[in-house]
Design a protein around this motif. Structure first.
Motif, PDB file in Angstrom:
ATOM      1  N   LEU A  97     -14.870 -64.664  17.638  1.00 19.82           N
ATOM      2  CA  LEU A  97     -14.419 -63.851  18.756  1.00 19.82           C
ATOM      3  C   LEU A  97     -15.215 -62.552  18.867  1.00 19.82           C
ATOM      4  N   GLY A  98     -15.468 -61.900  17.735  1.00 18.73           N
ATOM      5  CA  GLY A  98     -16.266 -60.671  17.740  1.00 18.73           C
ATOM      6  C   GLY A  98     -17.677 -60.924  18.245  1.00 18.73           C
ATOM      7  N   ASP A  99     -18.270 -62.046  17.810  1.00 19.47           N
ATOM      8  CA  ASP A  99     -19.610 -62.408  18.276  1.00 19.47           C
ATOM      9  C   ASP A  99     -19.617 -62.635  19.786  1.00 19.47           C
ATOM     10  N   ALA A 100     -18.573 -63.289  20.286  1.00 15.08           N
ATOM     11  CA  ALA A 100     -18.477 -63.544  21.724  1.00 15.08           C
ATOM     12  C   ALA A 100     -18.370 -62.228  22.495  1.00 15.08           C
ATOM     13  N   PHE A 101     -17.630 -61.251  21.945  1.00 14.65           N
ATOM     14  CA  PHE A 101     -17.522 -59.935  22.590  1.00 14.65           C
ATOM     15  C   PHE A 101     -18.878 -59.244  22.640  1.00 14.65           C
ATOM     16  N   ILE A 102     -19.611 -59.294  21.538  1.00 18.03           N
ATOM     17  CA  ILE A 102     -20.935 -58.671  21.514  1.00 18.03           C
ATOM     18  C   ILE A 102     -21.843 -59.339  22.536  1.00 18.03           C
ATOM     19  N   LYS A 104     -21.104 -61.027  25.274  1.00 18.62           N
ATOM     20  CA  LYS A 104     -20.687 -60.711  26.644  1.00 18.62           C
ATOM     21  C   LYS A 104     -21.031 -59.261  26.994  1.00 18.62           C
ATOM     22  N   ALA A 105     -20.818 -58.345  26.062  1.00 20.89           N
ATOM     23  CA  ALA A 105     -21.139 -56.935  26.314  1.00 20.89           C
ATOM     24  C   ALA A 105     -22.632 -56.746  26.565  1.00 20.89           C
ATOM     25  N   LEU A 106     -23.462 -57.427  25.784  1.00 15.93           N
ATOM     26  CA  LEU A 106     -24.910 -57.309  25.980  1.00 15.93           C
ATOM     27  C   LEU A 106     -25.343 -57.918  27.312  1.00 15.93           C
ATOM     28  N   ILE A 107     -24.704 -59.003  27.718  1.00 14.46           N
ATOM     29  CA  ILE A 107     -25.008 -59.603  29.021  1.00 14.46           C
ATOM     30  C   ILE A 107     -24.668 -58.609  30.137  1.00 14.46           C
ATOM     31  N   HIS A 108     -23.492 -57.998  30.048  1.00 18.84           N
ATOM     32  CA  HIS A 108     -23.082 -57.039  31.087  1.00 18.84           C
ATOM     33  C   HIS A 108     -24.004 -55.817  31.122  1.00 18.84           C
ATOM     34  N   LYS A 132     -30.207 -64.294  12.801  1.00 17.43           N
ATOM     35  CA  LYS A 132     -31.156 -64.473  13.904  1.00 17.43           C
ATOM     36  C   LYS A 132     -30.759 -63.649  15.127  1.00 17.43           C
ATOM     37  N   LYS A 133     -29.460 -63.498  15.347  1.00 15.00           N
ATOM     38  CA  LYS A 133     -28.991 -62.710  16.497  1.00 15.00           C
ATOM     39  C   LYS A 133     -29.390 -61.247  16.349  1.00 15.00           C
ATOM     40  N   PHE A 134     -29.228 -60.719  15.130  1.00 18.01           N
ATOM     41  CA  PHE A 134     -29.591 -59.312  14.907  1.00 18.01           C
ATOM     42  C   PHE A 134     -31.100 -59.119  14.941  1.00 18.01           C
ATOM     43  N   ILE A 135     -31.863 -60.130  14.536  1.00 19.76           N
ATOM     44  CA  ILE A 135     -33.322 -60.034  14.612  1.00 19.76           C
ATOM     45  C   ILE A 135     -33.779 -60.086  16.071  1.00 19.76           C
ATOM     46  N   LYS A 136     -33.167 -61.000  16.850  1.00 14.71           N
ATOM     47  CA  LYS A 136     -33.546 -61.165  18.255  1.00 14.71           C
ATOM     48  C   LYS A 136     -33.143 -59.966  19.108  1.00 14.71           C
ATOM     49  N   THR A 137     -31.951 -59.426  18.874  1.00  9.82           N
ATOM     50  CA  THR A 137     -31.447 -58.281  19.630  1.00  9.82           C
ATOM     51  C   THR A 137     -30.993 -57.211  18.638  1.00  9.82           C
ATOM     52  N   PRO A 138     -31.943 -56.483  18.054  1.00  9.16           N
ATOM     53  CA  PRO A 138     -31.564 -55.515  17.030  1.00  9.16           C
ATOM     54  C   PRO A 138     -30.807 -54.320  17.608  1.00  9.16           C
ATOM     55  N   PRO A 139     -29.791 -53.861  16.890  1.00  8.20           N
ATOM     56  CA  PRO A 139     -29.107 -52.634  17.316  1.00  8.20           C
ATOM     57  C   PRO A 139     -30.061 -51.449  17.228  1.00  8.20           C
ATOM     58  N   SER A 140     -29.818 -50.457  18.045  1.00  6.31           N
ATOM     59  CA  SER A 140     -30.604 -49.227  17.949  1.00  6.31           C
ATOM     60  C   SER A 140     -30.119 -48.376  16.783  1.00  6.31           C
ATOM     61  N   VAL A 171     -21.808 -50.207  15.507  1.00  6.78           N
ATOM     62  CA  VAL A 171     -23.102 -50.814  15.804  1.00  6.78           C
ATOM     63  C   VAL A 171     -23.388 -50.545  17.276  1.00  6.78           C
ATOM     64  N   VAL A 172     -24.559 -49.971  17.542  1.00  7.54           N
ATOM     65  CA  VAL A 172     -24.905 -49.513  18.888  1.00  7.54           C
ATOM     66  C   VAL A 172     -26.184 -50.198  19.353  1.00  7.54           C
ATOM     67  N   TRP A 173     -26.141 -50.707  20.580  1.00  7.35           N
ATOM     68  CA  TRP A 173     -27.325 -51.270  21.232  1.00  7.35           C
ATOM     69  C   TRP A 173     -27.635 -50.414  22.444  1.00  7.35           C
ATOM     70  N   ASN A 174     -28.847 -49.847  22.505  1.00 10.07           N
ATOM     71  CA  ASN A 174     -29.289 -49.071  23.654  1.00 10.07           C
ATOM     72  C   ASN A 174     -30.294 -49.894  24.441  1.00 10.07           C
ATOM     73  N   PRO A 175     -30.319 -49.765  25.770  1.00 13.06           N
ATOM     74  CA  PRO A 175     -31.141 -50.652  26.595  1.00 13.06           C
ATOM     75  C   PRO A 175     -32.642 -50.528  26.382  1.00 13.06           C
ATOM     76  N   ASN A 176     -33.120 -49.358  26.039  1.00 10.44           N
ATOM     77  CA  ASN A 176     -34.569 -49.164  25.900  1.00 10.44           C
ATOM     78  C   ASN A 176     -35.031 -49.125  24.454  1.00 10.44           C
ATOM     79  N   HIS A 177     -34.193 -49.630  23.559  1.00  9.43           N
ATOM     80  CA  HIS A 177     -34.524 -49.570  22.132  1.00  9.43           C
ATOM     81  C   HIS A 177     -35.665 -50.522  21.783  1.00  9.43           C
ATOM     82  N   SER A 178     -36.560 -50.035  20.962  1.00 18.16           N
ATOM     83  CA  SER A 178     -37.582 -50.881  20.350  1.00 18.16           C
ATOM     84  C   SER A 178     -37.830 -50.333  18.952  1.00 18.16           C
ATOM     85  N   GLY A 179     -38.273 -51.180  18.080  1.00 16.14           N
ATOM     86  CA  GLY A 179     -38.539 -50.759  16.710  1.00 16.14           C
ATOM     87  C   GLY A 179     -37.355 -51.016  15.805  1.00 16.14           C
TER      88      GLY A 179
END
Length: 193
Positions: A97-102, A104-108, A132-140, A171-179
């Motif tokens: 359920l937590g993974d599904a929330f993450i 969906k939030a990233l899609i939005h 693999k999910k954290f590698i593909k979409t790493p948090p900022s 855990v925070v994901w920002n839209p312009n994060h890289s690195g």
């Protein structure tokens, strides 16, 4: 009056573990959000109220109606984002359920250009199914919280229970994060006022 039976050792109905206000204050001391915030698992409004106090416009929804925000909204079935950013303590559950929330939030927020902040169990970062999910979409950023207990239904119980031994992180994901991901430490008790 709380109508739930306080049964520690069993999962709370609908995964309801309210967020202590000091955890939100700690997050807001290090992260700023550009624009409005959607709290899709608002419960009693603990996250929403602190974000409002910090000056944010907040849309609060929840699957259940708990006398705060708009109940009856299943976040996982939403098609349109209700605000630019999403900040929540998602339900974890046994079935991802937590993974599904993450997810969906990233899609939005890809649509809005906003950020996502999720209060997660620290152990969730080291799960091989999420690697693999954290590698593909790493948090900022990941902020480790030294002391925090999210009690079932917000009812404090025995410190000997399993829930009292959990460790949390924002855990925070920002839209312009890289690195690489920034790692920081927060002490919620410093914000307990």
């Amino acid at each position: 009056m709380n109508t739930y039976k306080n049964t520690f050792g069993k999962r709370a109905h609908l995964e309801f573990y309210p967020t202590p206000p000091e955890a939100v204050k700690a997050l807001l001391s290090v992260e700023k959000f550009d624009g409005s915030i959607w709290e899709p698992a608002c419960g009693y409004g603990d996250v929403s109220k602190e974000c409002i106090k910090a000056g944010y416009k907040v849309i609060s929804t929840d699957l259940a109606q708990r006398n705060y925000g708009q109940g009856g909204i299943d976040f996982l079935k939403t098609e349109k984002p209700l605000a630019k950013n999403i900040v929540t303590n998602p339900p974890y559950g046994k079935y991802g359920l937590g993974d599904a929330f993450i997810r969906k939030a990233l899609i939005h927020t890809r649509k809005t250009g906003g950020s996502v902040a999720m209060l997660l169990n620290l152990r969730s970062l080291c799960n091989p199914n999420r690697h693999k999910k954290f590698i593909k979409t790493p948090p900022s950023a990941i902020y480790l919280l030294d002391e925090l207990i999210c009690w079932p239904y917000g009812i404090k119980g025995s410190y000997k229970t399993r829930i009292a031994k959990q460790q949390y992180c924002w855990v925070v994901w920002n839209p312009n994060h890289s690195g690489s991901t920034k790692l920081g430490w927060l002490s919620p008790k410093e914000f307990n006022h």
